[in-house]
Design a protein around this motif. Structure first.
Motif, PDB file in Angstrom:
ATOM      1  N   HIS A   1      12.231   1.966  -4.063  1.00  0.00           N
ATOM      2  CA  HIS A   1      12.872   2.051  -5.381  1.00  0.00           C
ATOM      3  C   HIS A   1      11.811   2.311  -6.435  1.00  0.00           C
ATOM      4  CE1 HIS A   1      15.721   1.357  -8.592  1.00  0.00           C
ATOM      5  NE2 HIS A   1      14.861   0.504  -9.131  1.00  0.00           N
ATOM      6  N   LEU A   2      11.964   3.406  -7.154  1.00  0.00           N
ATOM      7  CA  LEU A   2      11.040   3.755  -8.225  1.00  0.00           C
ATOM      8  C   LEU A   2      11.563   3.257  -9.566  1.00  0.00           C
ATOM      9  CD1 LEU A   2      10.361   7.450  -7.193  1.00  0.00           C
ATOM     10  CD2 LEU A   2       8.607   5.671  -7.371  1.00  0.00           C
ATOM     11  N   VAL A   3      10.692   2.662 -10.344  1.00  0.00           N
ATOM     12  CA  VAL A   3      10.952   2.346 -11.745  1.00  0.00           C
ATOM     13  C   VAL A   3       9.916   3.145 -12.523  1.00  0.00           C
ATOM     14  CG1 VAL A   3      10.985   0.567 -13.526  1.00  0.00           C
ATOM     15  CG2 VAL A   3      11.868   0.055 -11.243  1.00  0.00           C
ATOM     16  N   VAL A   4      10.394   4.032 -13.394  1.00  0.00           N
ATOM     17  CA  VAL A   4       9.520   4.983 -14.057  1.00  0.00           C
ATOM     18  C   VAL A   4       9.689   4.881 -15.568  1.00  0.00           C
ATOM     19  CG1 VAL A   4       8.892   7.422 -14.232  1.00  0.00           C
ATOM     20  CG2 VAL A   4       9.801   6.517 -12.067  1.00  0.00           C
ATOM     21  N   LYS A   5       8.567   4.881 -16.279  1.00  0.00           N
ATOM     22  CA  LYS A   5       8.570   4.912 -17.744  1.00  0.00           C
ATOM     23  C   LYS A   5       7.745   6.119 -18.171  1.00  0.00           C
ATOM     24  CE  LYS A   5       8.815  -0.103 -17.985  1.00  0.00           C
ATOM     25  NZ  LYS A   5       8.094  -1.333 -18.342  1.00  0.00           N
ATOM     26  N   VAL A   6       8.358   6.974 -18.961  1.00  0.00           N
ATOM     27  CA  VAL A   6       7.717   8.214 -19.378  1.00  0.00           C
ATOM     28  C   VAL A   6       7.677   8.287 -20.892  1.00  0.00           C
ATOM     29  CG1 VAL A   6       7.830  10.732 -19.320  1.00  0.00           C
ATOM     30  CG2 VAL A   6       8.547   9.408 -17.320  1.00  0.00           C
TER      31      VAL A   6
ATOM     32  N   LEU B   1       0.823  -1.201   0.000  1.00  0.00           N
ATOM     33  CA  LEU B   1       0.000   0.000   0.000  1.00  0.00           C
ATOM     34  C   LEU B   1       0.862   1.258   0.000  1.00  0.00           C
ATOM     35  CD1 LEU B   1      -2.725  -1.220   2.491  1.00  0.00           C
ATOM     36  CD2 LEU B   1      -2.930  -0.997   0.003  1.00  0.00           C
ATOM     37  N   ILE B   2       1.978   1.236   0.724  1.00  0.00           N
ATOM     38  CA  ILE B   2       2.914   2.365   0.681  1.00  0.00           C
ATOM     39  C   ILE B   2       3.479   2.509  -0.733  1.00  0.00           C
ATOM     40  CG2 ILE B   2       5.160   3.216   1.494  1.00  0.00           C
ATOM     41  CD1 ILE B   2       4.441   1.833   4.201  1.00  0.00           C
ATOM     42  N   GLY B   3       3.819   1.374  -1.358  1.00  0.00           N
ATOM     43  CA  GLY B   3       4.312   1.409  -2.738  1.00  0.00           C
ATOM     44  C   GLY B   3       3.293   2.020  -3.682  1.00  0.00           C
ATOM     45  N   ALA B   4       2.026   1.661  -3.511  1.00  0.00           N
ATOM     46  CA  ALA B   4       0.974   2.229  -4.359  1.00  0.00           C
ATOM     47  C   ALA B   4       0.852   3.732  -4.135  1.00  0.00           C
ATOM     48  CB  ALA B   4      -0.361   1.545  -4.082  1.00  0.00           C
ATOM     49  N   ALA B   5       0.895   4.140  -2.868  1.00  0.00           N
ATOM     50  CA  ALA B   5       0.812   5.571  -2.552  1.00  0.00           C
ATOM     51  C   ALA B   5       2.008   6.320  -3.133  1.00  0.00           C
ATOM     52  CB  ALA B   5       0.736   5.774  -1.043  1.00  0.00           C
ATOM     53  N   HIS B   6       3.196   5.742  -3.008  1.00  0.00           N
ATOM     54  CA  HIS B   6       4.402   6.384  -3.503  1.00  0.00           C
ATOM     55  C   HIS B   6       4.370   6.499  -5.029  1.00  0.00           C
ATOM     56  CE1 HIS B   6       9.065   6.447  -3.697  1.00  0.00           C
ATOM     57  NE2 HIS B   6       8.599   7.670  -3.594  1.00  0.00           N
ATOM     58  N   ALA B   7       4.022   5.411  -5.695  1.00  0.00           N
ATOM     59  CA  ALA B   7       3.970   5.420  -7.167  1.00  0.00           C
ATOM     60  C   ALA B   7       2.936   6.424  -7.668  1.00  0.00           C
ATOM     61  CB  ALA B   7       3.659   4.018  -7.693  1.00  0.00           C
ATOM     62  N   GLY B   8       1.762   6.436  -7.048  1.00  0.00           N
ATOM     63  CA  GLY B   8       0.712   7.358  -7.469  1.00  0.00           C
ATOM     64  C   GLY B   8       1.095   8.806  -7.239  1.00  0.00           C
TER      65      GLY B   8
ATOM     66  N   THR C   1       6.400   2.530 -10.726  1.00  0.00           N
ATOM     67  CA  THR C   1       6.296   1.403  -9.796  1.00  0.00           C
ATOM     68  C   THR C   1       7.238   1.689  -8.647  1.00  0.00           C
ATOM     69  OG1 THR C   1       5.872  -0.139 -11.613  1.00  0.00           O
ATOM     70  CG2 THR C   1       6.606  -1.092  -9.519  1.00  0.00           C
ATOM     71  N   SER C   2       6.726   1.593  -7.420  1.00  0.00           N
ATOM     72  CA  SER C   2       7.553   1.789  -6.239  1.00  0.00           C
ATOM     73  C   SER C   2       7.640   0.466  -5.492  1.00  0.00           C
ATOM     74  CB  SER C   2       6.965   2.863  -5.326  1.00  0.00           C
ATOM     75  OG  SER C   2       7.740   2.978  -4.140  1.00  0.00           O
ATOM     76  N   THR C   3       8.861  -0.034  -5.329  1.00  0.00           N
ATOM     77  CA  THR C   3       9.089  -1.262  -4.574  1.00  0.00           C
ATOM     78  C   THR C   3       9.600  -0.882  -3.195  1.00  0.00           C
ATOM     79  OG1 THR C   3       9.582  -2.479  -6.593  1.00  0.00           O
ATOM     80  CG2 THR C   3      10.359  -3.448  -4.519  1.00  0.00           C
ATOM     81  N   ILE C   4       8.863  -1.283  -2.185  1.00  0.00           N
ATOM     82  CA  ILE C   4       9.203  -0.991  -0.798  1.00  0.00           C
ATOM     83  C   ILE C   4       9.879  -2.224  -0.220  1.00  0.00           C
ATOM     84  CG2 ILE C   4       8.287  -0.360   1.479  1.00  0.00           C
ATOM     85  CD1 ILE C   4       7.927   1.815  -0.731  1.00  0.00           C
ATOM     86  N   ALA C   5      11.112  -2.061   0.287  1.00  0.00           N
ATOM     87  CA  ALA C   5      11.880  -3.182   0.835  1.00  0.00           C
ATOM     88  C   ALA C   5      11.810  -3.163   2.356  1.00  0.00           C
ATOM     89  CB  ALA C   5      13.331  -3.118   0.371  1.00  0.00           C
ATOM     90  N   LEU C   6      11.222  -4.209   2.918  1.00  0.00           N
ATOM     91  CA  LEU C   6      11.104  -4.383   4.361  1.00  0.00           C
ATOM     92  C   LEU C   6      12.120  -5.416   4.805  1.00  0.00           C
ATOM     93  CD1 LEU C   6       9.372  -3.823   6.974  1.00  0.00           C
ATOM     94  CD2 LEU C   6       8.155  -5.916   6.367  1.00  0.00           C
ATOM     95  N   ASP C   7      12.962  -5.055   5.760  1.00  0.00           N
ATOM     96  CA  ASP C   7      13.928  -5.997   6.332  1.00  0.00           C
ATOM     97  C   ASP C   7      13.346  -6.512   7.640  1.00  0.00           C
ATOM     98  OD1 ASP C   7      16.011  -7.394   7.479  1.00  0.00           O
ATOM     99  OD2 ASP C   7      17.494  -5.813   7.209  1.00  0.00           O
ATOM    100  N   PRO C   8      12.895  -7.769   7.664  1.00  0.00           N
ATOM    101  CA  PRO C   8      12.280  -8.302   8.881  1.00  0.00           C
ATOM    102  C   PRO C   8      13.288  -8.653   9.970  1.00  0.00           C
ATOM    103  CG  PRO C   8      12.272  -9.968   7.172  1.00  0.00           C
ATOM    104  CD  PRO C   8      12.836  -8.704   6.562  1.00  0.00           C
ATOM    105  N   THR C   9      14.586  -8.578   9.662  1.00  0.00           N
ATOM    106  CA  THR C   9      15.617  -8.998  10.622  1.00  0.00           C
ATOM    107  C   THR C   9      16.276  -7.821  11.337  1.00  0.00           C
ATOM    108  OG1 THR C   9      17.390  -9.003   8.972  1.00  0.00           O
ATOM    109  CG2 THR C   9      16.109 -11.036   9.211  1.00  0.00           C
ATOM    110  N   THR C  10      15.798  -6.624  11.122  1.00  0.00           N
ATOM    111  CA  THR C  10      16.402  -5.446  11.734  1.00  0.00           C
ATOM    112  C   THR C  10      16.262  -5.503  13.254  1.00  0.00           C
ATOM    113  OG1 THR C  10      15.772  -4.174   9.797  1.00  0.00           O
ATOM    114  CG2 THR C  10      16.419  -2.918  11.736  1.00  0.00           C
ATOM    115  N   GLU C  11      17.348  -5.169  13.944  1.00  0.00           N
ATOM    116  CA  GLU C  11      17.296  -5.115  15.398  1.00  0.00           C
ATOM    117  C   GLU C  11      16.247  -4.080  15.816  1.00  0.00           C
ATOM    118  OE1 GLU C  11      20.136  -3.854  19.129  1.00  0.00           O
ATOM    119  OE2 GLU C  11      21.100  -4.638  17.323  1.00  0.00           O
ATOM    120  N   GLY C  12      15.391  -4.461  16.739  1.00  0.00           N
ATOM    121  CA  GLY C  12      14.328  -3.572  17.180  1.00  0.00           C
ATOM    122  C   GLY C  12      13.040  -3.753  16.407  1.00  0.00           C
ATOM    123  N   GLY C  13      13.034  -4.601  15.417  1.00  0.00           N
ATOM    124  CA  GLY C  13      11.817  -4.885  14.651  1.00  0.00           C
ATOM    125  C   GLY C  13      11.989  -4.622  13.170  1.00  0.00           C
ATOM    126  N   PRO C  14      11.079  -5.158  12.368  1.00  0.00           N
ATOM    127  CA  PRO C  14      11.150  -4.975  10.921  1.00  0.00           C
ATOM    128  C   PRO C  14      11.216  -3.492  10.561  1.00  0.00           C
ATOM    129  CG  PRO C  14       9.470  -6.578  11.473  1.00  0.00           C
ATOM    130  CD  PRO C  14       9.911  -5.959  12.768  1.00  0.00           C
TER     131      PRO C  14
END
Length: 140
Positions: A98-103, A49-56, A79-92
């Protein structure tokens, strides 16, 4: 201007589930679970959903910048790809967006690249994200 969305979660992390609702009604009891977020299960998740908001947001902002220069884009696909690291100390932790844009637009590639970079930095959702925002651009 303020907009809102509401999440309701019931149950434990792995066995429970939640629903998302947006002020506009575009999201109405949209379900999400541990599996949809961390295990590739069918359904949505906050990062998608964050990726959709970012891309839009990015596509609209780039269009505004181009329009301000008298350029009417035929199409902007972001297209916005949001990378979540689930192993981060203190929580994900969300690490990158990362934006991929075609114009496709009636102007030279250099101008599109200049405006695309301004949009990446200036898009309100890019500003919101406390993550590294990267981008790839293809001018068609």
């Amino acid at each position: 201007m303020e907009k809102h969305a509401t999440a309701v979660w019931k149950g434990s992390l792995k066995e429970g589930g939640g629903t998302l609702n947006s002020q506009s009604g575009a999201l109405s009891n949209l379900g999400y679970t541990f599996a949809t977020r961390f295990e590739g299960g069918k359904g949505t998740n906050p990062e998608e959903l964050i990726g959709a908001a970012h891309a839009g947001c990015y596509a609209m902002f780039l269009s505004a910048l181009m329009s301000g220069e008298g350029i009417v884009p035929e199409s902007i696909e972001a297209t916005s790809t949001i990378a979540l690291d689930p192993t981060t100390e203190g929580g994900p932790t969300v690490k990158t967006a990362h934006l991929v844009v075609k114009v496709k637009a009636p102007t030279d590639e250099g101008k599109i690249r200049e405006l695309a970079d301004k949009a990446k930095a200036g898009c309100p959702i890019s500003k919101l994200l406390n993550a590294t925002v990267t981008m790839e651009l293809a001018v068609l």
